[in-house]
Write a protein that holds these residues in place. Structure first.
Motif, PDB file in Angstrom:
ATOM      1  N   GLY A  16     -14.960  -6.764 -25.214  1.00  0.00           N
ATOM      2  CA  GLY A  16     -14.992  -6.150 -23.901  1.00  0.00           C
ATOM      3  C   GLY A  16     -13.950  -6.660 -22.932  1.00  0.00           C
ATOM      4  N   SER A  18     -10.068  -7.189 -21.578  1.00  0.00           N
ATOM      5  CA  SER A  18      -8.844  -6.399 -21.633  1.00  0.00           C
ATOM      6  C   SER A  18      -7.721  -7.168 -22.325  1.00  0.00           C
ATOM      7  N   HIS A  47     -13.926   2.262 -32.090  1.00  0.00           N
ATOM      8  CA  HIS A  47     -13.709   0.812 -32.097  1.00  0.00           C
ATOM      9  C   HIS A  47     -14.930   0.151 -32.723  1.00  0.00           C
ATOM     10  N   ASN A  50     -15.323  -3.525 -30.765  1.00  0.00           N
ATOM     11  CA  ASN A  50     -15.612  -3.446 -29.341  1.00  0.00           C
ATOM     12  C   ASN A  50     -16.250  -2.092 -29.031  1.00  0.00           C
ATOM     13  N   THR A  52     -17.950  -0.960 -26.717  1.00  0.00           N
ATOM     14  CA  THR A  52     -17.957  -0.465 -25.343  1.00  0.00           C
ATOM     15  C   THR A  52     -16.756   0.435 -25.064  1.00  0.00           C
ATOM     16  N   ARG A  53     -15.740   0.364 -25.898  1.00  0.00           N
ATOM     17  CA  ARG A  53     -14.560   1.212 -25.715  1.00  0.00           C
ATOM     18  C   ARG A  53     -14.802   2.620 -26.230  1.00  0.00           C
ATOM     19  N   ALA A  56     -10.791   6.385 -29.358  1.00  0.00           N
ATOM     20  CA  ALA A  56      -9.521   6.258 -28.654  1.00  0.00           C
ATOM     21  C   ALA A  56      -8.359   6.492 -29.604  1.00  0.00           C
ATOM     22  N   ASN A 155     -15.904   5.748 -19.355  1.00  0.00           N
ATOM     23  CA  ASN A 155     -15.833   6.383 -20.660  1.00  0.00           C
ATOM     24  C   ASN A 155     -16.502   7.751 -20.583  1.00  0.00           C
ATOM     25  N   TRP A 172     -12.812   6.359 -24.768  1.00  0.00           N
ATOM     26  CA  TRP A 172     -12.370   5.271 -23.901  1.00  0.00           C
ATOM     27  C   TRP A 172     -11.511   5.822 -22.772  1.00  0.00           C
ATOM     28  N   LYS A 174      -9.205   4.582 -20.914  1.00  0.00           N
ATOM     29  CA  LYS A 174      -7.767   4.287 -20.926  1.00  0.00           C
ATOM     30  C   LYS A 174      -7.025   5.251 -21.846  1.00  0.00           C
ATOM     31  N   SER A 175      -7.639   5.622 -22.961  1.00  0.00           N
ATOM     32  CA  SER A 175      -7.025   6.620 -23.837  1.00  0.00           C
ATOM     33  C   SER A 175      -7.013   7.992 -23.168  1.00  0.00           C
TER      34      SER A 175
END
Length: 189
Positions: A16, A18, A47, A50, A52-53, A56, A155, A172, A174-175
């Motif tokens: 989790g 970064s 993932h 991880n 939580t992501r 992605a 997410n 995710w 960020k993706s």
């Protein structure tokens, strides 16, 4: 200490956290896509380490002495269990976006069935690679863009049946941001 051992220890201890928090000075990734029956499809993976992501595109830390282009290709190769070798070189004209220390490229790759990636017999040089991703899925870009939120704060959940892992159905954030930015650049042609 070898990079893979270090990454495995970091992943197990710092779930989790970064890239910046684990000491990654720069990160690079690839949004892999293929044209299948007239549709642009993106290869994504869950993932494993991880959770939580969620799902992605591919990416990770740039190793010492690597360029961001080489790191992006290496991460794609590793995170697809060595199924996708760098078929297309990343050049100065390859579509890219950067957010902070992370640069991601859009790269057209040959279609390989997601199930093949899961069951591929790993080459000897791939056996030491941390199995951090999987399962894999090809998703239609148009459906993905219609489903992903325009904001990048969390997410994004997907409807049932969209991704193969019904217990883990989010993308995710960020993706999401990277894919939307590359799409706006016209990267998926």
């Amino acid at each position: 200490m070898p990079r893979y051992l270090t990454c495995a220890i970091c992943a197990l201890i710092l779930v989790g956290i970064s890239f910046r928090s684990i000491g990654c000075e720069q990160a690079a990734g690839v949004v892999a896509y293929s044209k299948i029956e007239g549709e642009i499809k993106l290869l994504v993976a869950d993932h494993k380490i991880n959770p939580t992501r969620g799902w992605a595109a591919f990416g990770g830390c740039v190793d010492e002495g690597e360029s961001i282009e080489i790191a992006a290709l290496r991460e794609l190769h590793e995170e697809t269990r060595c199924a996708l070798a760098p078929y297309s070189p990343i050049t100065t004209t390859t579509p890219r976006v950067s957010f902070g220390k992370f640069t991601s490229f859009a790269l057209e790759v040959p279609f390989i069935a997601a199930e093949t990636i899961e069951t591929i017999d790993l080459a000897p040089h791939c056996k030491s690679i941390l199995a951090e991703r999987g399962p894999w899925a090809w998703v239609e870009l148009s459906t993905l863009l219609a489903t992903l939120p325009k904001e990048h704060a969390h997410n994004a959940p997907f409807p049932a049946g969209f991704l193969p892992d019904e217990d883990h159905r989010w993308f995710w954030y960020k993706s999401t941001r990277v894919i939307r930015a590359l799409h706006e650049l016209g990267a998926f042609q």
